[in-house]
Design a protein around this motif. Structure first.
Motif, short mmCIF file in Angstrom:
data_model
loop_
_atom_site.label_atom_id
_atom_site.label_comp_id
_atom_site.label_asym_id
_atom_site.label_seq_id
_atom_site.Cartn_x
_atom_site.Cartn_y
_atom_site.Cartn_z
N THR A 44 0.86 -1.18 0.00
CA THR A 44 0.00 0.00 0.00
C THR A 44 0.90 1.23 0.00
N LEU A 45 0.31 2.38 -0.30
CA LEU A 45 1.08 3.62 -0.28
C LEU A 45 1.63 3.87 1.11
N ALA A 68 -1.45 10.18 1.79
CA ALA A 68 -1.72 8.75 1.98
C ALA A 68 -2.79 8.51 3.03
N CYS A 69 -2.93 9.46 3.95
CA CYS A 69 -3.94 9.35 5.01
C CYS A 69 -5.22 10.09 4.66
N GLY A 70 -5.41 10.40 3.39
CA GLY A 70 -6.64 11.07 2.96
C GLY A 70 -6.80 12.45 3.56
N HIS A 71 -5.70 13.11 3.82
CA HIS A 71 -5.66 14.45 4.42
C HIS A 71 -6.26 14.49 5.82
N ALA A 88 -2.48 11.01 10.11
CA ALA A 88 -1.09 11.23 9.66
C ALA A 88 -0.16 11.40 10.86
N ARG A 89 -0.59 12.10 11.87
CA ARG A 89 0.24 12.26 13.07
C ARG A 89 0.43 10.93 13.78
N ARG A 149 -0.63 -1.82 8.96
CA ARG A 149 -1.99 -2.34 8.73
C ARG A 149 -2.98 -1.74 9.72
N ALA A 150 -2.58 -1.60 10.96
CA ALA A 150 -3.47 -1.04 11.98
C ALA A 150 -3.79 0.42 11.72
N LEU A 151 -2.91 1.11 11.02
CA LEU A 151 -3.10 2.55 10.79
C LEU A 151 -3.57 2.89 9.39
N GLU A 152 -3.77 1.87 8.54
CA GLU A 152 -4.25 2.13 7.17
C GLU A 152 -5.59 2.86 7.22
N PRO A 153 -5.77 3.80 6.30
CA PRO A 153 -7.08 4.49 6.24
C PRO A 153 -8.20 3.52 5.85
#
Length: 188
Positions: A94-95, A142-145, A150-151, A184-188
């Motif tokens: 993933t990105l 990558a976090c959809g803004h 992102a933080r 994986r736990a932090l993917e959007p």
């Protein structure tokens, strides 16, 4: 990045970066810097008001390199996505995973510079305008803004890299698996 500096000031910053790269942030003193250049320490003050101004330039270079590493990973990921229809094989990362791998590789390639850039307050007032945002922008996209996500992702990546640099994981720890699990736990 150094274009705003005189040739001698650029030489000083390059020498400062080399000192940090070789021996760590604590090794960067005005005396050690002057010694590495073969000059007297007071001569440095003709070009920089103090050590923090030199450090800010090295930090700016480190942030720029991080931005470039993340932008390159983002570009490679976009290119892979464009060719996925014609390429058989394992699913590309993933990105977010690609950015995490690039962040880790960049930090581990320059651990002492990474430490200078990330440990302690960021001298925002002394950095080129927009540089901090540029370094964060690929992750933010990558976090959809989503700034909070992102933080959280950056905190995970920074924590993992910092622990790895400082040798805090036990021998044999599967860091690749820890990175995969965290991403994986932090993917959007």
């Amino acid at each position: 990045m150094l274009a705003h500096l005189t040739p001698r000031a650029r030489e000083i910053v390059v020498a400062a970066r080399a000192l940090v790269e070789e021996s760590g942030p604590a090794a960067l003193t005005m005396r050690a810097l002057a010694d590495s250049l073969g000059i007297k320490a007071p001569s440095l003050y003709k070009h920089f008001p103090d050590k923090s101004a030199v450090e800010a330039e090295v930090i700016a270079i480190g942030l720029l390199e991080t931005a470039q590493a993340l932008e390159a990973a983002e570009e490679r990921h976009a290119h892979r996505r464009d060719t996925d229809a014609v390429v058989d094989g394992p699913e590309p990362p993933t990105l977010l995973a690609a950015l995490g791998a690039a962040y880790r590789a960049d930090a581990l390639a320059h651990p002492y510079v990474y430490m200078l850039v990330t440990e302690g307050p960021l001298p925002r007032h002394a950095l080129p305008e927009g540089l901090e945002y540029r370094a964060a922008a690929p992750l933010l996209r990558a976090c959809g803004h989503d700034m909070d996500r992102a933080r959280a992702v950056w905190a995970f990546a920074h924590g993992m890299v910092t622990l790895e640099i400082h040798g805090r994981f036990p021998p044999g720890a599967d860091l690749a698996a820890a990175w995969r699990t965290g991403v994986r736990a932090l993917e959007p």
